[in-house]
Design an enzyme around this catalytic site. Sequence first.
Site, PDB file in Angstrom:
ATOM      1  N   SER A  69      48.323  69.942  30.140  1.00  0.00           N
ATOM      2  CA  SER A  69      49.429  70.465  30.725  1.00  0.00           C
ATOM      3  C   SER A  69      49.116  71.585  31.754  1.00  0.00           C
ATOM      4  O   SER A  69      47.980  71.678  31.919  1.00  0.00           O
ATOM      5  CB  SER A  69      49.990  71.428  29.479  1.00  0.00           C
ATOM      6  OG  SER A  69      51.264  72.368  29.804  1.00  0.00           O
ATOM      7  N   TYR A  81      48.980  78.107  22.734  1.00  0.00           N
ATOM      8  CA  TYR A  81      49.283  76.939  23.303  1.00  0.00           C
ATOM      9  C   TYR A  81      48.605  76.873  24.635  1.00  0.00           C
ATOM     10  O   TYR A  81      47.727  75.648  24.904  1.00  0.00           O
ATOM     11  CB  TYR A  81      50.745  76.944  23.715  1.00  0.00           C
ATOM     12  CG  TYR A  81      51.324  75.601  24.304  1.00  0.00           C
ATOM     13  CD1 TYR A  81      51.397  74.551  23.504  1.00  0.00           C
ATOM     14  CD2 TYR A  81      51.447  75.439  25.838  1.00  0.00           C
ATOM     15  CE1 TYR A  81      52.163  73.302  24.224  1.00  0.00           C
ATOM     16  CE2 TYR A  81      51.922  74.237  26.425  1.00  0.00           C
ATOM     17  CZ  TYR A  81      52.241  73.351  25.481  1.00  0.00           C
ATOM     18  OH  TYR A  81      52.463  71.841  26.115  1.00  0.00           O
ATOM     19  N   LYS A 116      45.522  73.702  25.142  1.00  0.00           N
ATOM     20  CA  LYS A 116      45.763  72.936  26.063  1.00  0.00           C
ATOM     21  C   LYS A 116      44.597  73.030  27.133  1.00  0.00           C
ATOM     22  O   LYS A 116      43.923  71.881  27.508  1.00  0.00           O
ATOM     23  CB  LYS A 116      46.878  72.843  27.154  1.00  0.00           C
ATOM     24  CG  LYS A 116      48.101  72.462  26.182  1.00  0.00           C
ATOM     25  CD  LYS A 116      48.311  71.078  25.628  1.00  0.00           C
ATOM     26  CE  LYS A 116      49.366  70.526  25.079  1.00  0.00           C
ATOM     27  NZ  LYS A 116      49.494  69.414  24.422  1.00  0.00           N
ATOM     28  N   THR A 143      63.144  67.734  28.192  1.00  0.00           N
ATOM     29  CA  THR A 143      63.285  67.245  27.069  1.00  0.00           C
ATOM     30  C   THR A 143      64.391  67.715  26.163  1.00  0.00           C
ATOM     31  O   THR A 143      64.807  68.820  26.519  1.00  0.00           O
ATOM     32  CB  THR A 143      61.997  67.003  26.256  1.00  0.00           C
ATOM     33  OG1 THR A 143      61.417  68.194  25.851  1.00  0.00           O
ATOM     34  CG2 THR A 143      61.057  66.151  27.284  1.00  0.00           C
TER      35      THR A 143
END
Length: 297
Positions: free
Chosen positions: A188, A203, A207, A238
């Site tokens: 990411s 997060y 990543k 999304t």
Amino acid sequence: MSEAAAREALTARQIPQMSLSLESNPLTAPLPSLESLRPADRAIKRFTVEGNAIVTGGTGGLGIYAARALLDHGASGLSLFDILPVMEAVEALRSEYPSAKIITKAVDVRDDQAVDAAVMQTAQELGSVDILLCFAGVTKTAHSADTSVADWKRVLDVNTTGSWLCAQSVGRHMIEQATGGSIVFTASVSAHTVNFPQPQLAYNVSKGALLQLKSSLAAEWARYGIRVNSISPGYMDTLLCASDALKPSKKTWKDRNPMGRMGQPEELAGTVVLLCSAAGRYINGADIIVDGGQGIF
């Protein structure tokens, strides 16, 4: 085969060691020249995807687009791993690609035994495992001082350890097959920079770790003809980003992007095909950022 039996069979196998020097190793040699083909045939052959693929998070927002891209370019079979496979999406693929064999496995990527069993079953049902795309992932938005140990572990267990468990299991099969393969992690832009305005320490760390995992495996497994790379998407539009609560953040993301918008899931498809086809034969240990230029601001 039960999970226990699959695990026992896997641990009993001996991973072969390459005795050839790298210079004489057919798994790392250039592919035959395409010069004898007509231009249109060269273009098709260059980006043809051959063999069977496992896609984790395979029925989710990004995974299903990647799966479709592989089928568009010639993949003969897919095994879609998901904790709860969305069968409507699977049936749509089966209807659109009737000549491909598309199967699903209900897998929690944090469970090494379940992963091993699903990979072995996939190899048996499809005949080989030639590609692995890791799209399974979770996030957690919280200030660092308020992040619980449970939330920290869950994010790293799914995003980092889950990717490693799938890669290790698939890598073993690829080594035994002695036909090479392609493994692609989903990192990411969060692996390269700190997100704004949302705080999401766990997060970002999960990543960032994938970049080192990708590089380490690329160095170790290249001798087996296994290329290991990663894709770093920017903010993708999304269903996960569709809630009204995210509207202020989405405006910030767009304002801080040179292209003034979020990415579309389909815009990852070309990078996936590149890394899984002959066109990416000499790409190994790379991370390709697909973010509209967000990282340059």
